[in-house]
Write a protein that holds these residues in place. Structure first.
Motif, short mmCIF file in Angstrom:
data_model
loop_
_atom_site.label_atom_id
_atom_site.label_comp_id
_atom_site.label_asym_id
_atom_site.label_seq_id
_atom_site.Cartn_x
_atom_site.Cartn_y
_atom_site.Cartn_z
N PRO A 1 17.33 59.72 40.21
CA PRO A 1 15.95 60.01 39.81
C PRO A 1 15.30 58.78 39.18
O PRO A 1 16.00 57.86 38.73
CB PRO A 1 16.11 61.13 38.76
N PRO A 2 13.96 58.75 39.12
CA PRO A 2 13.28 57.60 38.53
C PRO A 2 13.44 57.59 37.00
O PRO A 2 12.88 58.44 36.30
CB PRO A 2 11.82 57.81 38.94
N LEU A 3 14.24 56.64 36.51
CA LEU A 3 14.52 56.54 35.08
C LEU A 3 14.22 55.13 34.58
O LEU A 3 14.43 54.15 35.30
CB LEU A 3 15.99 56.85 34.79
N VAL A 4 13.75 55.06 33.35
CA VAL A 4 13.57 53.79 32.64
C VAL A 4 14.27 53.91 31.29
O VAL A 4 14.64 55.01 30.87
CB VAL A 4 12.07 53.45 32.44
N ALA A 5 14.43 52.76 30.62
CA ALA A 5 15.03 52.76 29.30
C ALA A 5 14.33 51.73 28.43
O ALA A 5 13.80 50.74 28.92
CB ALA A 5 16.52 52.46 29.38
N GLU B 1 14.75 61.83 28.10
CA GLU B 1 15.91 62.60 28.56
C GLU B 1 17.11 62.45 27.65
O GLU B 1 17.88 63.39 27.50
CB GLU B 1 16.30 62.17 29.97
N ALA B 2 17.29 61.26 27.08
CA ALA B 2 18.48 61.04 26.25
C ALA B 2 18.23 59.89 25.28
O ALA B 2 17.42 59.01 25.55
CB ALA B 2 19.68 60.71 27.13
N ARG C 1 12.68 59.88 31.94
CA ARG C 1 12.38 60.15 33.36
C ARG C 1 10.89 59.90 33.61
O ARG C 1 10.03 60.42 32.89
CB ARG C 1 12.71 61.60 33.71
N VAL C 2 10.60 59.13 34.63
CA VAL C 2 9.22 58.83 35.00
C VAL C 2 8.65 60.03 35.74
O VAL C 2 9.19 60.47 36.75
CB VAL C 2 9.13 57.55 35.85
N LEU C 3 7.55 60.56 35.21
CA LEU C 3 6.89 61.73 35.80
C LEU C 3 5.69 61.36 36.66
O LEU C 3 5.44 61.98 37.69
CB LEU C 3 6.42 62.66 34.67
N ARG C 4 4.94 60.36 36.21
CA ARG C 4 3.76 59.86 36.90
C ARG C 4 3.64 58.38 36.57
O ARG C 4 4.03 57.96 35.49
CB ARG C 4 2.49 60.56 36.41
#
Length: 167
Positions: free
Chosen positions: A49-53, A123-124, A137-140
């Protein structure tokens, strides 16, 4: 000195790694006002899934307000936004006084002049030394303004110069 590495030397050596700068913004659920902080420790994590940190200091007084919103907006800052970055990095006060912004589709503050924005759901959070690593999690997302990135290098801010001639 921890683990044989001097903290000052660690900062000096890692300062040779240029990073972009982002502002993490949200609407404070307590009073509905915009709040935010600056981070130069931002990265993409996953496409699916599209995730960033990003990393936030344990001592941050802004992160609890931003986190409370659940959904945060990551603003990729442009080279012309050094003053915005310094304001977002400051402690206390109204960081948005005099700053223009519009609401993203998710309602988060998109700073005028930001190169791009991402609405994200936290998310965490992973404790790591004197910081917490936040995975979201990137939503838009979308691009916003044109221009070069605001860079952080050797403790200062700069810009990217386009290479000229053959490479």
């Amino acid at each position: 000195m921890r683990g044989g590495v001097d903290g000052g030397r660690f900062r000096e050596v890692l300062g040779r790694f240029a990073t972009g700068v982002v502002a993490i913004t949200a609407l404070d659920p307590g009073d509905g006002r915009p709040c935010g902080l600056a981070a130069n420790s931002f990265t993409s994590v996953s496409l699916d899934p599209p995730l960033v940190a990003f990393c936030v200091a344990h001592t941050s007084t802004s992160w609890p307000r931003v986190r409370g919103a659940g959904t945060v907006t990551v603003n990729v800052l442009g080279e012309h936004q050094r003053a915005v970055c310094l304001r977002m990095a400051s402690r206390g006060g109204d960081k948005f006084a005099g700053l223009g912004w519009t609401a993203s589709p998710g309602g988060g503050p998109v700073l005028d002049g930001a190169l791009a924005w991402m609405d994200c759901a936290v998310e965490a959070e992973h404790p790591a030394g004197d910081h917490v690593i936040v995975v979201a999690r990137v939503l838009r997302l979308d691009t916003y303004a044109e221009g070069g990135p605001l860079l952080f290098f050797r403790g200062g801010y700069g810009r990217f110069a386009e290479p000229t001639g053959p490479t």
